[in-house]
Design a protein around this motif. Structure first.
Motif, PDB file in Angstrom:
ATOM      1  N   UNK A 354       0.870  -1.172   0.000  1.00  0.00           N
ATOM      2  CA  UNK A 354       0.000   0.000   0.000  1.00  0.00           C
ATOM      3  C   UNK A 354       0.900   1.213   0.000  1.00  0.00           C
ATOM      4  N   UNK A 355       0.817   2.040  -1.050  1.00  0.00           N
ATOM      5  CA  UNK A 355       1.779   3.133  -1.245  1.00  0.00           C
ATOM      6  C   UNK A 355       1.092   4.486  -1.100  1.00  0.00           C
ATOM      7  N   UNK A 356       1.555   5.269  -0.139  1.00  0.00           N
ATOM      8  CA  UNK A 356       1.087   6.639   0.077  1.00  0.00           C
ATOM      9  C   UNK A 356       2.201   7.565  -0.399  1.00  0.00           C
ATOM     10  N   UNK A 357       1.981   8.233  -1.534  1.00  0.00           N
ATOM     11  CA  UNK A 357       3.059   9.015  -2.157  1.00  0.00           C
ATOM     12  C   UNK A 357       2.936  10.491  -1.803  1.00  0.00           C
ATOM     13  N   UNK A 358       4.016  11.234  -2.035  1.00  0.00           N
ATOM     14  CA  UNK A 358       3.989  12.678  -1.818  1.00  0.00           C
ATOM     15  C   UNK A 358       3.029  13.363  -2.782  1.00  0.00           C
ATOM     16  N   UNK A 359       2.905  12.791  -3.987  1.00  0.00           N
ATOM     17  CA  UNK A 359       2.100  13.437  -5.027  1.00  0.00           C
ATOM     18  C   UNK A 359       0.609  13.387  -4.711  1.00  0.00           C
ATOM     19  N   UNK A 360       0.180  12.382  -3.957  1.00  0.00           N
ATOM     20  CA  UNK A 360      -1.227  12.270  -3.596  1.00  0.00           C
ATOM     21  C   UNK A 360      -2.056  11.626  -4.691  1.00  0.00           C
ATOM     22  N   UNK A 361      -3.363  11.845  -4.629  1.00  0.00           N
ATOM     23  CA  UNK A 361      -4.304  11.198  -5.540  1.00  0.00           C
ATOM     24  C   UNK A 361      -5.306  12.232  -6.022  1.00  0.00           C
ATOM     25  N   UNK A 362      -5.630  12.193  -7.317  1.00  0.00           N
ATOM     26  CA  UNK A 362      -6.654  13.085  -7.872  1.00  0.00           C
ATOM     27  C   UNK A 362      -8.028  12.432  -7.708  1.00  0.00           C
ATOM     28  N   UNK A 363      -8.946  13.147  -7.069  1.00  0.00           N
ATOM     29  CA  UNK A 363     -10.290  12.619  -6.831  1.00  0.00           C
ATOM     30  C   UNK A 363     -11.288  13.225  -7.812  1.00  0.00           C
ATOM     31  N   UNK A 364     -12.367  12.501  -8.066  1.00  0.00           N
ATOM     32  CA  UNK A 364     -13.518  13.050  -8.762  1.00  0.00           C
ATOM     33  C   UNK A 364     -14.226  13.992  -7.796  1.00  0.00           C
ATOM     34  N   UNK A 365     -14.244  15.281  -8.122  1.00  0.00           N
ATOM     35  CA  UNK A 365     -14.766  16.297  -7.210  1.00  0.00           C
ATOM     36  C   UNK A 365     -16.262  16.134  -6.935  1.00  0.00           C
ATOM     37  N   UNK A 366     -16.971  15.477  -7.852  1.00  0.00           N
ATOM     38  CA  UNK A 366     -18.436  15.467  -7.790  1.00  0.00           C
ATOM     39  C   UNK A 366     -19.024  14.209  -7.147  1.00  0.00           C
TER      40      UNK A 366
END
Length: 609
Positions: A354-366
């Motif tokens: 399970x990898x938690x990166x500095x860049x993070x994750x893009x979420x669907x805003x809606x």
């Protein structure tokens, strides 16, 4: 907290976004020379309050009064620059002022930014944060307002900034999740909670103690929050700096730490094996891996050089080092995202990363927060037969039922970071790899994450510049010193710093050879050094009758103290102890730890003879 003619006076401040009230009727002031830390949960308005104070955002009602002609400097959490402008141009265009240019060069050099003509777009996030910090410091403001100043700074830079802010009579207001930084820099803590503000006239340790008293008196917080803060208060009281003396780490202490670390790992292995955790005995083997990057007009940047490491089951490792030494590259090689130049990583068949990166994750805003997590899994296995639903797991990480059914676009930056963490954990990995997990998380979330990782039924690697977080979570460190020099240290970050500062300069750069020499000489060197006046020509003396009796008594005393300590710790964690008993035990525990330290050191001295 208010003083006559304060630098900043805030009266009855209210701010809301539609129906959401961030805070109501806030009043506080900051006097000259005060160093104020602002603490709050993600999404409760910390950064908004700083933006209001810096004039970048409006407010509903109230009054903000700065002393006349006060010069204010603001460091934003995520500063933005023109990627084409040079470093020097980014520093307020001071080229026409020789004094300002000289000061800019001095501060930038101290912050390890040396090429002043380099375009800002070529700098890393950490380097840009340092330029932004230089921007603020160059102007020599009367009041510094800092939003997460340690984010993206490496440990060396964080310690430099600590020293800089502690020198002189600087006045500052800052938001930070770095609890060591708060403890060592701030003299006042403001806590934004329940839409109001609480003032604590002391550092972070003092805040923990007085906040606990407030909770105990009010009896309005849930029991779990109580235990989190109580546990952390006890941990802070056990820290060496809280007791006013430094541990005397010699070469032999390295082996004592190693012994303790191995024992701790073995104990955890036995405990977690009993929970029937599905992870095999083979985790990963780093087989003589080398990696370097070519640099134009310069020597290649060496990350690893014939590096070997065999990772153990249930191990919790911390990785520390300055920016640019290869910490994140090492992780990406382990995960197969970057190929080594030679050697290989042999990964066990049962390992699920399970990898938690500095860049993070893009979420669907809606989409709704709860649906983000449910799309991964409906429930998570916590081990030992315990399961949590997606909603219960989000609540565990302080997402209220109302927040869970909000849309993602309503989340603050810190709340998005926390949601990303939940998505990583919800995939139920048995090997967590966390690259700078503490950035932008509030202190309560960090406490919950620390508690989660301490009992996590699997393996953990953490890359972090958060010394407090590392001290609480990891068993030992890989220290990336640069140019492929990597040291395995059997202890936490505070122990490593204390130990390394007290080593001769040769030992600091040649830990392995010094440690090997200590073994080869059978631990006689420090005994002969500390007892030089009593050493016979053979180089070794015998214990006197009195010293033998003292050694025997020390062994009995240490055993009794350890038993008492274990009994107290079990009582504090049991959840059934009364407040009066907790108070009594809390006072006894630091005294007990100090006695143990003194007697253990004396036992070491005598046993080395």
């Amino acid at each position: 907290m208010a003083k006559e003619n304060p630098y900043l006076d805030v009266q009855h401040l209210t701010k809301s976004f539609g129906a959401l009230v961030l805070f109501r009727d806030l009043s506080f002031s900051i006097a000259e020379g005060q160093k104020v830390g602002l603490i709050a949960k993600n999404g409760t308005g910390k950064s908004t309050l700083l933006s209001i104070l810096s004039g970048k955002e409006g407010y509903d009602q109230g009054e903000i009064i700065f002393r006349r002609d006060l010069k204010v400097g603001m460091l934003e959490q995520s500063p933005a620059f023109d990627p084409a402008e040079s470093v020097l141009d980014a520093c307020f265009n001071h080229q026409g002022d020789p004094d300002k240019v000289l000061k800019a060069k001095q501060i930038l050099t101290q912050l390890k930014i040396r090429d002043l003509e380099q375009p800002m777009g070529q700098l890393s996030g950490g380097q840009q944060k340092r330029v932004a910090l230089a921007n603020v410091l160059i102007t020599d403001p009367d009041l510094l307002i800092l939003d997460e100043p340690t984010n993206h700074l490496d440990l060396e830079m964080i310690e430099w900034l600590e020293g800089y802010l502690n020198r002189g009579n600087k006045t500052l207001l800052m938001v930070t999740h770095d609890r060591f930084f708060l403890d060592r820099v701030c003299s006042v803590i403001l806590e934004l909670d329940d839409q109001t503000i609480y003032t604590y006239r002391g550092n972070y340790s003092y805040y923990l103690e007085k906040r606990q008293e407030r909770i105990d008196n009010r009896r309005a917080e849930i029991a779990r929050a109580n235990n989190l803060y109580r546990t952390e208060l006890e941990w802070m009281r056990r820290m060496p700096q809280a007791r006013g003396h430094k541990a005397r780490y010699r070469e032999e202490a390295f082996y004592e730490l190693e012994k303790v670390a191995k024992q701790r790992i073995e104990e955890r292995q036995m405990r977690l094996k009993s929970r029937n955790v599905y992870i095999g005995s083979k985790i990963f083997e780093c087989q003589y891996v080398s990696k370097a990057f070519e640099r134009p007009d310069d020597e290649p940047l060496t990350i690893l050089k014939d590096f070997y490491y065999n990772f153990s089951r249930f191990e919790k490792m911390g990785i520390v080092g300055n920016n640019g030494t290869g910490k994140s590259t090492f992780i990406k090689m382990l995960l197969g995202q970057v190929a080594p130049d030679s050697g290989k990583f042999d990964i066990g068949d049962t390992v699920r990363f399970g990898y938690f990166s500095q860049e993070g994750l893009q979420f669907d805003e809606q989409i709704k927060v709860i649906d983000v997590v449910k799309d991964i899994a409906e429930y998570i296995d916590m081990g030992g037969g315990k399961h949590l639903t997606a909603s219960q797991f989000l609540q565990h990480f302080m997402f209220t039922p109302e927040q869970q059914h909000n849309y993602v676009y309503k989340l603050s930056g810190g709340e998005r970071r926390k949601l990303y963490l939940c998505t990583v954990l919800m995939k139920n990995p048995n090997f967590l790899v966390l690259d700078e997990p503490t950035n932008d998380l509030d202190i309560v979330t960090l406490q919950i994450l620390e508690e989660y990782l301490q009992d996590f039924p699997g393996c953990v690697i953490v890359v972090s510049h958060d010394r407090y977080f590392m001290d609480k979570v990891v068993d030992h460190l890989l220290v990336f010193k640069g140019n492929g020099d990597i040291k395995d240290f059997p202890g936490n970050y505070t122990q490593y710093r204390q130990w390394s500062q007290l080593q001769p300069s040769e030992s600091k750069t040649k830990l392995s050879s010094a440690a090997g020499k200590a073994v080869a000489t059978n631990n006689t060197s420090s005994a002969s050094t500390s007892s030089a006046g009593n050493v016979a020509s053979s180089g070794k003396r015998k214990l006197s009758y009195k010293e033998k009796r003292e050694l025997e008594q020390l062994e009995k005393d240490i055993e009794a103290l350890e038993a008492e300590k274990k009994q107290i710790e079990e009582a504090l964690c049991g959840g059934t102890t009364s407040v009066d008993e907790i108070t009594k035990m809390s006072k006894r525990l630091p005294v007990l730890n100090e006695e143990l330290d003194e007697k253990s050191m004396r036992w070491l001295e005598l046993s080395e003879i």
